[in-house]
Design an enzyme around this catalytic site. Sequence first.
Site, mmCIF file in Angstrom:
data_model
loop_
_atom_site.group_PDB
_atom_site.id
_atom_site.type_symbol
_atom_site.label_atom_id
_atom_site.label_comp_id
_atom_site.label_asym_id
_atom_site.label_seq_id
_atom_site.Cartn_x
_atom_site.Cartn_y
_atom_site.Cartn_z
ATOM 1 C CB CYS A 20 33.423 38.895 34.587
ATOM 2 S SG CYS A 20 34.489 40.340 34.274
ATOM 3 C CE LYS B 119 30.596 36.702 31.554
ATOM 4 N NZ LYS B 119 31.898 37.515 31.479
ATOM 5 C CD GLU C 11 36.289 36.386 34.046
ATOM 6 O OE1 GLU C 11 35.517 36.209 32.970
ATOM 7 O OE2 GLU C 11 36.609 37.381 34.534
#
Length: 527
Positions: free
Chosen positions: A402, A350, A282
């Site tokens: 994540c 995301k 990430e």
Amino acid sequence: MLTKITSSVYGQLIVAALLGAIQVFAFAPFQQWWILYPSFVGMFLLLKQVQLHHKKLFLVSFVFNLSMFIATLHWIYVSMDLFGGMPFIASALLIVLLCAYLAIFPSIALWLSYRISTQSNFIRLLLILPSFWLIMDWVRGWFLTGFPWAYLGYSHADTPLVGFAPILGVQGITLAIMLICACLTLLLLKQSQKFSLLLILAIVMSGYNLKQLSFTELQAPIKVALVQGNIDQKHKWEPDQLYPSILKYLGLSGIKNDATSTETAKVVKEKKQQTELVIWPESAIAALEIDMQRFLQSLSRKLEEENKALLTGIINYDINKDEYFNSIIMLGELPNNQGYSQTSPNRYAKHQLLPIGEFVPFESLLRPLAPYFNLPMSSFQRGGAHQANLKFADTTLAAALCYEIAFPELLRENIHEKTGLILTLSNDAWFGDSIGPAQHLEIARMRAIELGRPLLRSTNNGITAIFDGKGHEMGRLPANVDAVLRDEVQPAYGFTPYQRAGQTPLFIFCVLALLSALYLIKRPIKI
């Protein structure tokens, strides 16, 4: 002795706090799954003692769950201390407030279960309590964007009960745990003993037999290289650290420099080697994609020459809308000869953002209070809930960045029959050497088991790992080292029952169990 201690309110609160706190040892990195059973059985017996006093009942339930969440989530303090610039007292208070909020949901489940008027422990423990527990877990995972951490089922990935995961998801394991705890409590109370023993045996044997089943079919292997850069989080976003970090990633990835890449690429092309998928974590490139176009397009051409593809985290900035997205992009050997550009489709943004870390709720109130509410890149926009899979070679990857790997339904809805792999990029350097990264890995592993597909997890400083579709570890890198994990991984196609039905069967169980409880309360029968 114990009865004497629990005869007072203070004694009950102390026992409840201890019973809740020990649950942390059921989860990673301790993985003592059996701890949950004395914890819940003890709590059920304690609540039976105090259930006639409803105010005490909620208070005891709340202290039990509060201590559980504090013990399990105390590691969040690390990010506040190292990167937030907050005083210890303020950090501790925020942790307690967060855990108090989370504790409300399971406390309501316990309070309602013991508040309902029935003389039957069978009805209360086997029908009412598991249903309310699941319902409040769902609410916790949804309300105010949700925080579905520390579901009980995550602790049992190495037990026979994990067989329920591909059928019902992680919460199917949670249900099995709650039912076994209920049966153990009934055995201690010497009630419905034969039924309880048979139900425990049936649950364990069913889980064991289901664990032997496979629901997806393996495909031809692909070469992957997961890179762990181990970049210092304190300096990661400093401008003068950008290119040293990138050079470190390039070196670990085996991507040649400009002077040698062309000649090496000719040799590689002549050999027609299998394309390697290189994966960086990430925000490995700690810059805006729009500002890195010259470098990214050059790197993409170089990767294509070397017969490699690269998936990396980066920040996408939409200049027209003034919006930021935490993103994954692909460079190098792209499908259909697309070539990389800032608008190339093989990318992911995301969706499930982390409160405070990626967006600040009640922004105008909280940001002025402390530096912690102004962490780098804490004003992101959401990507779509449903996005196309990333494509590589003859397979596709469903991505989760994540924190959003903790949302099983979000990932499930982006998995298709021909989705071969699960990809998750993370940066747990925010939490140092705490137990947080181990819990995060435990959650990611469960997604592989639920969906019957290998999972690739690339992180900045650990824990980088690969799991197959049964949740077996194929390899991992030690934390806090810069290294690369190379392997050949077989994508898997098909559907698990959980992938098809989601949590609908559990909803049906809750409805039927509560209706049955209502019927049996009005027309009791001897069991």
